[in-house]
Scaffold this motif. Sequence first.
Motif, PDB file in Angstrom:
ATOM      1  N   ILE A 197      28.740 -62.931 -29.670  1.00 57.80           N
ATOM      2  CA  ILE A 197      28.848 -63.681 -28.414  1.00 57.80           C
ATOM      3  C   ILE A 197      27.907 -64.869 -28.488  1.00 57.80           C
ATOM      4  N   SER A 198      28.228 -65.943 -27.793  1.00 56.48           N
ATOM      5  CA  SER A 198      27.358 -67.113 -27.816  1.00 56.48           C
ATOM      6  C   SER A 198      26.088 -66.846 -27.010  1.00 56.48           C
ATOM      7  N   VAL A 199      25.025 -67.562 -27.346  1.00 55.60           N
ATOM      8  CA  VAL A 199      23.756 -67.392 -26.632  1.00 55.60           C
ATOM      9  C   VAL A 199      23.922 -67.708 -25.153  1.00 55.60           C
ATOM     10  N   SER A 200      24.616 -68.802 -24.849  1.00 53.72           N
ATOM     11  CA  SER A 200      24.771 -69.211 -23.449  1.00 53.72           C
ATOM     12  C   SER A 200      25.574 -68.185 -22.651  1.00 53.72           C
ATOM     13  N   LYS A 201      26.631 -67.645 -23.274  1.00 55.73           N
ATOM     14  CA  LYS A 201      27.458 -66.664 -22.566  1.00 55.73           C
ATOM     15  C   LYS A 201      26.701 -65.360 -22.366  1.00 55.73           C
ATOM     16  N   LEU A 202      25.934 -64.945 -23.392  1.00 58.19           N
ATOM     17  CA  LEU A 202      25.144 -63.727 -23.266  1.00 58.19           C
ATOM     18  C   LEU A 202      24.101 -63.875 -22.164  1.00 58.19           C
ATOM     19  N   SER A 203      23.396 -64.995 -22.162  1.00 57.78           N
ATOM     20  CA  SER A 203      22.347 -65.223 -21.160  1.00 57.78           C
ATOM     21  C   SER A 203      22.939 -65.265 -19.762  1.00 57.78           C
ATOM     22  N   ARG A 204      24.061 -65.976 -19.616  1.00 50.48           N
ATOM     23  CA  ARG A 204      24.692 -66.097 -18.297  1.00 50.48           C
ATOM     24  C   ARG A 204      25.204 -64.746 -17.810  1.00 50.48           C
ATOM     25  N   SER A 205      25.877 -63.996 -18.708  1.00 51.91           N
ATOM     26  CA  SER A 205      26.463 -62.714 -18.305  1.00 51.91           C
ATOM     27  C   SER A 205      25.381 -61.711 -17.940  1.00 51.91           C
ATOM     28  N   PHE A 206      24.283 -61.690 -18.696  1.00 51.35           N
ATOM     29  CA  PHE A 206      23.203 -60.752 -18.389  1.00 51.35           C
ATOM     30  C   PHE A 206      22.587 -61.074 -17.030  1.00 51.35           C
ATOM     31  N   LYS A 207      22.347 -62.355 -16.757  1.00 55.99           N
ATOM     32  CA  LYS A 207      21.749 -62.757 -15.472  1.00 55.99           C
ATOM     33  C   LYS A 207      22.687 -62.412 -14.315  1.00 55.99           C
ATOM     34  N   LEU A 208      23.983 -62.637 -14.487  1.00 57.81           N
ATOM     35  CA  LEU A 208      24.931 -62.321 -13.423  1.00 57.81           C
ATOM     36  C   LEU A 208      24.987 -60.818 -13.162  1.00 57.81           C
ATOM     37  N   GLN A 209      24.960 -60.017 -14.225  1.00 58.98           N
ATOM     38  CA  GLN A 209      25.138 -58.583 -14.062  1.00 58.98           C
ATOM     39  C   GLN A 209      23.885 -57.884 -13.566  1.00 58.98           C
ATOM     40  N   TYR A 210      22.700 -58.363 -14.001  1.00 57.09           N
ATOM     41  CA  TYR A 210      21.472 -57.638 -13.666  1.00 57.09           C
ATOM     42  C   TYR A 210      20.481 -58.452 -12.833  1.00 57.09           C
ATOM     43  N   GLY A 211      20.808 -59.696 -12.523  1.00 60.94           N
ATOM     44  CA  GLY A 211      19.984 -60.464 -11.599  1.00 60.94           C
ATOM     45  C   GLY A 211      18.677 -60.968 -12.169  1.00 60.94           C
ATOM     46  N   THR A 212      18.481 -60.877 -13.480  1.00 61.56           N
ATOM     47  CA  THR A 212      17.248 -61.356 -14.107  1.00 61.56           C
ATOM     48  C   THR A 212      17.589 -61.910 -15.482  1.00 61.56           C
ATOM     49  N   PRO A 213      16.892 -62.947 -15.952  1.00 66.14           N
ATOM     50  CA  PRO A 213      17.178 -63.488 -17.280  1.00 66.14           C
ATOM     51  C   PRO A 213      16.926 -62.448 -18.363  1.00 66.14           C
ATOM     52  N   LEU A 214      17.700 -62.520 -19.434  1.00 67.25           N
ATOM     53  CA  LEU A 214      17.579 -61.555 -20.526  1.00 67.25           C
ATOM     54  C   LEU A 214      16.170 -61.558 -21.107  1.00 67.25           C
ATOM     55  N   HIS A 215      15.626 -62.731 -21.383  1.00 66.05           N
ATOM     56  CA  HIS A 215      14.280 -62.821 -21.966  1.00 66.05           C
ATOM     57  C   HIS A 215      13.247 -62.174 -21.045  1.00 66.05           C
ATOM     58  N   ALA A 216      13.359 -62.437 -19.736  1.00 67.69           N
ATOM     59  CA  ALA A 216      12.412 -61.865 -18.768  1.00 67.69           C
ATOM     60  C   ALA A 216      12.542 -60.349 -18.714  1.00 67.69           C
ATOM     61  N   TYR A 217      13.760 -59.842 -18.866  1.00 66.39           N
ATOM     62  CA  TYR A 217      13.957 -58.394 -18.822  1.00 66.39           C
ATOM     63  C   TYR A 217      13.315 -57.716 -20.030  1.00 66.39           C
ATOM     64  N   VAL A 218      13.448 -58.334 -21.208  1.00 67.44           N
ATOM     65  CA  VAL A 218      12.835 -57.774 -22.418  1.00 67.44           C
ATOM     66  C   VAL A 218      11.313 -57.717 -22.254  1.00 67.44           C
ATOM     67  N   ILE A 219      10.737 -58.802 -21.745  1.00 65.69           N
ATOM     68  CA  ILE A 219       9.284 -58.841 -21.537  1.00 65.69           C
ATOM     69  C   ILE A 219       8.853 -57.760 -20.550  1.00 65.69           C
ATOM     70  N   GLU A 220       9.599 -57.614 -19.460  1.00 71.32           N
ATOM     71  CA  GLU A 220       9.272 -56.598 -18.459  1.00 71.32           C
ATOM     72  C   GLU A 220       9.299 -55.198 -19.072  1.00 71.32           C
ATOM     73  N   CYS A 221      10.309 -54.912 -19.883  1.00 65.51           N
ATOM     74  CA  CYS A 221      10.407 -53.592 -20.512  1.00 65.51           C
ATOM     75  C   CYS A 221       9.253 -53.366 -21.482  1.00 65.51           C
ATOM     76  N   ARG A 222       8.893 -54.387 -22.237  1.00 65.48           N
ATOM     77  CA  ARG A 222       7.776 -54.248 -23.176  1.00 65.48           C
ATOM     78  C   ARG A 222       6.463 -53.998 -22.440  1.00 65.48           C
ATOM     79  N   LEU A 223       6.250 -54.718 -21.354  1.00 64.26           N
ATOM     80  CA  LEU A 223       4.999 -54.554 -20.621  1.00 64.26           C
ATOM     81  C   LEU A 223       4.940 -53.198 -19.913  1.00 64.26           C
ATOM     82  N   CYS A 224       6.053 -52.744 -19.373  1.00 67.51           N
ATOM     83  CA  CYS A 224       6.064 -51.415 -18.737  1.00 67.51           C
ATOM     84  C   CYS A 224       5.818 -50.322 -19.774  1.00 67.51           C
ATOM     85  N   GLU A 225       6.376 -50.486 -20.980  1.00 65.61           N
ATOM     86  CA  GLU A 225       6.123 -49.519 -22.048  1.00 65.61           C
ATOM     87  C   GLU A 225       4.654 -49.564 -22.457  1.00 65.61           C
TER      88      GLU A 225
END
Length: 300
Positions: free
Chosen positions: A230-258
């Motif tokens: 999948i393209s980077v732009s489509k992946l980023s857009r789809s993730f933000k639409l589905q989960y309400g947060t940018p993909l990069h921000a979600y990865v950081i949040e998961c790493r920090l919570c871990e």
Amino acid sequence: MNNNLQNLYRRIQASSALTVALPSEYGAGNISRVYTPHGMHISNWTMQYHRDTCVDGISGREIRLMFCLGDGVEWKTGKENVRLDHGEACFTVYEGEKETLCYNSDARYSFCSVTLSPEKASDLLRPYVAEPLALFSALDKRRFMITPEIYRSLGCFRDLETVGNGFRMMQTEARMQELMSISIETASGGFSPPRIHRDDSELVRQIKRRIDLAPASVPEISILAKEYGISVSKLSRSFKLQYGTPLHAYVIECRLCESARLLAQQNLTVGEVAALVGYSKPSQFSAAFKRRFGVSPKDY
């Protein structure tokens, strides 16, 4: 900002239910807050400061619905300024960024706010809306007028200090859901958020599950997109639409919570935890951790 006032605001954010008076040396007013068993917060703020006062802190991952019932106010979240005038409301989607709000001396402030996590918001709306977080993302920072129906609903929350843990709490949570539904309908004005194709939605779910299971091993977005075709732009857009947060921000949040879990449960150094959650430099990890949790990893 004075440390005593900062500590008061931290106490308000951390408490499940309380009513406190603003310290007389700063001004006059009361703050009350209730946290329901199903993860919704409601707060009433009535304040008048003796001098210009700024308050700042780090937000959580949350969706906030704010009603301005007194003088207008402006605050900064991330790199954006948000303003509400008397009789206005708005939804704001927070992703753990810094928030700063400055109160003018002698202005009469009165707010009511409802807060819930993206996960709770999604669970609440999913039976009625195809993509709940896409809707909140579209409504982010959109101002709307407080209608007579909303004012009537807000009237149910005048005496939060009387809410206990029994049926009154149950009634309060039901009324919060009613207030949320009325406000969404008013703010959206019939808006229908963009839909995600079923195949893209399933792919994004797979990627999220991968992140949840092993956030430290998630590659850069460009590599991740290539792996899933999948393209980077489509992946980023789809993730933000589905989960309400940018993909990069979600990865950081998961790493920090871990990292917080590792620090609390295991006898590891800060450097060891940084490496385990995917940070090559402990200094970068420490800075990110402090922005998220308000304390350094060694003091956690």
